[in-house]
Design an enzyme around this catalytic site. Structure first.
Site, PDB file in Angstrom:
ATOM      1  N   GLU A  13     -29.986 -15.058  29.469  1.00 28.84           N
ATOM      2  CA  GLU A  13     -30.110 -16.283  30.263  1.00 28.84           C
ATOM      3  C   GLU A  13     -31.438 -16.997  30.002  1.00 28.84           C
ATOM      4  O   GLU A  13     -31.938 -17.739  30.851  1.00 28.84           O
ATOM      5  CB  GLU A  13     -29.933 -15.952  31.740  1.00 28.84           C
ATOM      6  CG  GLU A  13     -28.549 -15.386  32.036  1.00 28.84           C
ATOM      7  CD  GLU A  13     -28.393 -14.936  33.468  1.00 28.84           C
ATOM      8  OE1 GLU A  13     -28.216 -15.803  34.344  1.00 28.84           O
ATOM      9  OE2 GLU A  13     -28.449 -13.719  33.713  1.00 28.84           O
ATOM     10  N   LYS A  66     -16.717  -7.255  34.785  1.00 29.78           N
ATOM     11  CA  LYS A  66     -18.068  -7.787  34.731  1.00 29.78           C
ATOM     12  C   LYS A  66     -19.067  -6.721  34.278  1.00 29.78           C
ATOM     13  O   LYS A  66     -18.947  -5.554  34.665  1.00 29.78           O
ATOM     14  CB  LYS A  66     -18.503  -8.267  36.121  1.00 29.78           C
ATOM     15  CG  LYS A  66     -17.562  -9.235  36.804  1.00 29.78           C
ATOM     16  CD  LYS A  66     -18.040  -9.561  38.215  1.00 29.78           C
ATOM     17  CE  LYS A  66     -17.108 -10.523  38.930  1.00 29.78           C
ATOM     18  NZ  LYS A  66     -17.594 -10.829  40.304  1.00 29.78           N
ATOM     19  N   SER A 103     -25.121 -15.367  35.934  1.00 29.56           N
ATOM     20  CA  SER A 103     -24.621 -16.600  35.328  1.00 29.56           C
ATOM     21  C   SER A 103     -23.243 -16.446  34.703  1.00 29.56           C
ATOM     22  O   SER A 103     -22.888 -17.182  33.785  1.00 29.56           O
ATOM     23  CB  SER A 103     -25.615 -17.147  34.283  1.00 29.56           C
ATOM     24  OG  SER A 103     -26.806 -17.527  34.900  1.00 29.56           O
ATOM     25  N   SER A 104     -22.471 -15.474  35.169  1.00 30.64           N
ATOM     26  CA  SER A 104     -21.099 -15.231  34.697  1.00 30.64           C
ATOM     27  C   SER A 104     -21.035 -14.850  33.227  1.00 30.64           C
ATOM     28  O   SER A 104     -19.978 -14.935  32.601  1.00 30.64           O
ATOM     29  CB  SER A 104     -20.211 -16.467  34.953  1.00 30.64           C
ATOM     30  OG  SER A 104     -20.133 -16.742  36.328  1.00 30.64           O
ATOM     31  N   GLN A 133     -10.817  -6.401  42.035  1.00 28.81           N
ATOM     32  CA  GLN A 133      -9.529  -7.024  42.348  1.00 28.81           C
ATOM     33  C   GLN A 133      -9.763  -8.477  42.723  1.00 28.81           C
ATOM     34  O   GLN A 133     -10.665  -8.788  43.508  1.00 28.81           O
ATOM     35  CB  GLN A 133      -8.873  -6.282  43.506  1.00 28.81           C
ATOM     36  CG  GLN A 133      -7.536  -6.848  43.958  1.00 28.81           C
ATOM     37  CD  GLN A 133      -6.898  -5.960  45.009  1.00 28.81           C
ATOM     38  OE1 GLN A 133      -6.571  -4.808  44.747  1.00 28.81           O
ATOM     39  NE2 GLN A 133      -6.736  -6.486  46.221  1.00 28.81           N
ATOM     40  N   GLY A 165      -8.414 -17.060  47.231  1.00 29.88           N
ATOM     41  CA  GLY A 165      -9.158 -17.763  48.267  1.00 29.88           C
ATOM     42  C   GLY A 165     -10.092 -18.799  47.681  1.00 29.88           C
ATOM     43  O   GLY A 165     -10.257 -18.900  46.460  1.00 29.88           O
ATOM     44  N   ARG A 166     -10.705 -19.564  48.535  1.00 33.81           N
ATOM     45  CA  ARG A 166     -11.664 -20.588  48.141  1.00 33.81           C
ATOM     46  C   ARG A 166     -13.025 -19.947  47.878  1.00 33.81           C
ATOM     47  O   ARG A 166     -13.425 -19.017  48.576  1.00 33.81           O
ATOM     48  CB  ARG A 166     -11.769 -21.625  49.248  1.00 33.81           C
ATOM     49  CG  ARG A 166     -10.467 -22.341  49.518  1.00 33.81           C
ATOM     50  CD  ARG A 166     -10.429 -22.971  50.905  1.00 33.81           C
ATOM     51  NE  ARG A 166     -11.401 -24.050  51.070  1.00 33.81           N
ATOM     52  CZ  ARG A 166     -11.588 -24.704  52.212  1.00 33.81           C
ATOM     53  NH1 ARG A 166     -10.875 -24.388  53.285  1.00 33.81           N
ATOM     54  NH2 ARG A 166     -12.490 -25.670  52.287  1.00 33.81           N
ATOM     55  N   GLU A 167     -13.723 -20.433  46.853  1.00 34.08           N
ATOM     56  CA  GLU A 167     -15.059 -19.928  46.531  1.00 34.08           C
ATOM     57  C   GLU A 167     -16.089 -20.763  47.291  1.00 34.08           C
ATOM     58  O   GLU A 167     -16.204 -21.968  47.058  1.00 34.08           O
ATOM     59  CB  GLU A 167     -15.319 -19.998  45.032  1.00 34.08           C
ATOM     60  CG  GLU A 167     -14.411 -19.114  44.204  1.00 34.08           C
ATOM     61  CD  GLU A 167     -14.775 -19.151  42.720  1.00 34.08           C
ATOM     62  OE1 GLU A 167     -15.962 -18.939  42.406  1.00 34.08           O
ATOM     63  OE2 GLU A 167     -13.877 -19.411  41.908  1.00 34.08           O
ATOM     64  N   ASP A 187     -22.475 -15.510  48.017  1.00 31.35           N
ATOM     65  CA  ASP A 187     -21.201 -16.043  47.530  1.00 31.35           C
ATOM     66  C   ASP A 187     -20.036 -15.357  48.237  1.00 31.35           C
ATOM     67  O   ASP A 187     -20.004 -14.120  48.335  1.00 31.35           O
ATOM     68  CB  ASP A 187     -21.080 -15.826  46.026  1.00 31.35           C
ATOM     69  CG  ASP A 187     -22.208 -16.501  45.243  1.00 31.35           C
ATOM     70  OD1 ASP A 187     -22.939 -17.313  45.843  1.00 31.35           O
ATOM     71  OD2 ASP A 187     -22.343 -16.203  44.044  1.00 31.35           O
ATOM     72  N   ASN A 194     -27.069 -13.548  44.965  1.00 29.76           N
ATOM     73  CA  ASN A 194     -27.875 -13.797  43.779  1.00 29.76           C
ATOM     74  C   ASN A 194     -29.314 -13.966  44.236  1.00 29.76           C
ATOM     75  O   ASN A 194     -29.615 -14.876  45.016  1.00 29.76           O
ATOM     76  CB  ASN A 194     -27.374 -15.061  43.071  1.00 29.76           C
ATOM     77  CG  ASN A 194     -27.962 -15.234  41.691  1.00 29.76           C
ATOM     78  OD1 ASN A 194     -29.165 -15.102  41.499  1.00 29.76           O
ATOM     79  ND2 ASN A 194     -27.111 -15.524  40.727  1.00 29.76           N
ATOM     80  N   SER A 227     -28.147 -27.588  40.772  1.00 30.75           N
ATOM     81  CA  SER A 227     -27.602 -26.260  41.066  1.00 30.75           C
ATOM     82  C   SER A 227     -27.200 -26.173  42.527  1.00 30.75           C
ATOM     83  O   SER A 227     -27.719 -26.891  43.386  1.00 30.75           O
ATOM     84  CB  SER A 227     -28.639 -25.173  40.750  1.00 30.75           C
ATOM     85  OG  SER A 227     -28.993 -25.186  39.392  1.00 30.75           O
TER      86      SER A 227
END
Length: 354
Positions: A15, A175, A181-182, A212, A216-218, A291, A306, A315
């Site tokens: 990153e 992951k 940062s995914s 899993q 749903g909404r993030e 999150d 995070n 951001s």
């Protein structure tokens, strides 16, 4: 007198480029009448270099990158020679491993210099998704089912691990345990996709986690403070891609951010309560972005926190606080103040028996 701020950025991390963009943005928000700003660049090779003092915001990230031949001081040598830090406070703008994971925080603790953001324990636990989730479980926070394993375990028992993964409901998200940062994250629906995703994740860490998916909404929420943290409004992420990946965050700009999120007050209050609980169980300080997933029946599930979230003006974390009434420059000032407050408290500790 102006406070001497050391902006610490770059880093030996996947990153690195994200960190440079963050540092550029911070220089454009700092009040140069109040702060004396010094860039401290960590190269991709891990070398710490102090650049010339900044007298104005930088326009490009190229201005923040310099080599040894352009640099008056190597930071580590400087500190050893003077037995002190040349700064009143360090502002780490490092993302990922070797910066956000407690390693740099440990060095700054040994130097006994104030620094913005989370300490060693919170940074390390916040970076390791497995440790984080285990602590969340202790705190009683609702989260999605998951399994984790190391490279050696995978190599010795692939079929056994795949059988455990099958017990989770698809889609599965694979992951690296220690990254942000995914980076290295993949979505898997089939056995073949799962195996391919595991191979990708192992490129970035020796331990990976398989979660899993949650329908749903993030939704995200900012946390700011030390012993008495407060939370921002909630913000919803609506990615155009299948999930909020690296490109969605930093490259294509296709993700819609809805701030404040359209949620019942009861759900927002629950998120705030959970965000503060996560902040405290990890012993966080300064800055955290929490999150969540919010399901159709308004169940709130924490995904992760995070400890050094994206920090450019566009951001999510700064935007959440902007909509809460704290501008980007004000947010930077408050974080610096929290760093000095925490450091002053630590100086009250006694290190001998008498």
């Amino acid at each position: 007198m102006k406070k001497k701020i050391g902006l610490l950025y770059g880093g030996k991390s996947a990153e690195h480029e994200v960190s440079l963009s963050t540092a550029k943005a911070v220089t454009q928000a700092l009040n140069f009448e109040e702060y004396e700003v010094h860039p401290v660049f960590i190269t991709m090779d891990g070398e710490w270099l102090i650049g010339p003092r900044l007298t104005a915001p930088v326009d490009t990230i190229d201005q923040l990158q310099f080599g040894s031949n352009k640099t008056p001081n190597n930071m580590i040598n400087f500190i050893q020679a003077h037995n002190e830090s040349p700064f009143d406070v360090i502002f780490p703008l490092l993302h990922g491993t070797n910066g956000e994971d407690g390693t740099v925080q440990g060095l700054l603790e040994v130097m006994n210099v104030p620094y913005v953001g989370n300490g060693v324990l919170a940074s390390a636990a916040g970076m390791d998704k497995v440790i984080m989730k285990q602590l969340f479980e202790i705190a009683g926070l609702a989260q999605t089912p998951y399994i984790y394993f190391t490279r050696s375990e995978w190599e010795s028992d692939q079929e056994g691990i795949l059988a455990k993964c099958v017990e989770l409901k698809a889609p599965l998200f694979v992951k690296p345990a220690n990254l942000g940062s995914s980076v290295g994250i993949s979505k898997a629906m089939t056995r073949e996709e799962l195996i391919a995703a595991i191979k990708v994740a192992f490129q970035y860490d020796r331990k990976i986690i398989v979660e899993q998916g949650v329908a749903g909404r993030e939704v995200e929420m900012g946390v700011l403070g030390n012993d008495k943290p407060r939370t921002s409004v909630a913000g919803e992420i609506k990615p155009v891609t299948e999930f909020y990946d690296y490109d969605s965050k930093y490259k294509d700009g296709s993700t819609a951010l809805i701030i404040p999120a359209e949620l019942p007050d009861t759900v927002v209050s629950k998120m705030s309560e959970m965000a503060k609980s996560a902040f405290k169980i990890l012993d966080c300080s300064g800055i955290v972005r929490a999150d969540f997933f919010v399901t159709a029946n308004e169940e709130v599930v924490i995904n992760e926190v995070n400890t050094m979230p994206g920090f450019t003006p566009s951001s999510m974390y700064p935007l959440l606080w902007q909509h809460t009434g704290v501008s980007y420059p004000e947010l930077i000032d408050q974080l610096i103040g929290l760093a000095l407050e925490r450091h002053a408290e630590k100086q009250k500790l006694q290190y001998n028996k008498d």
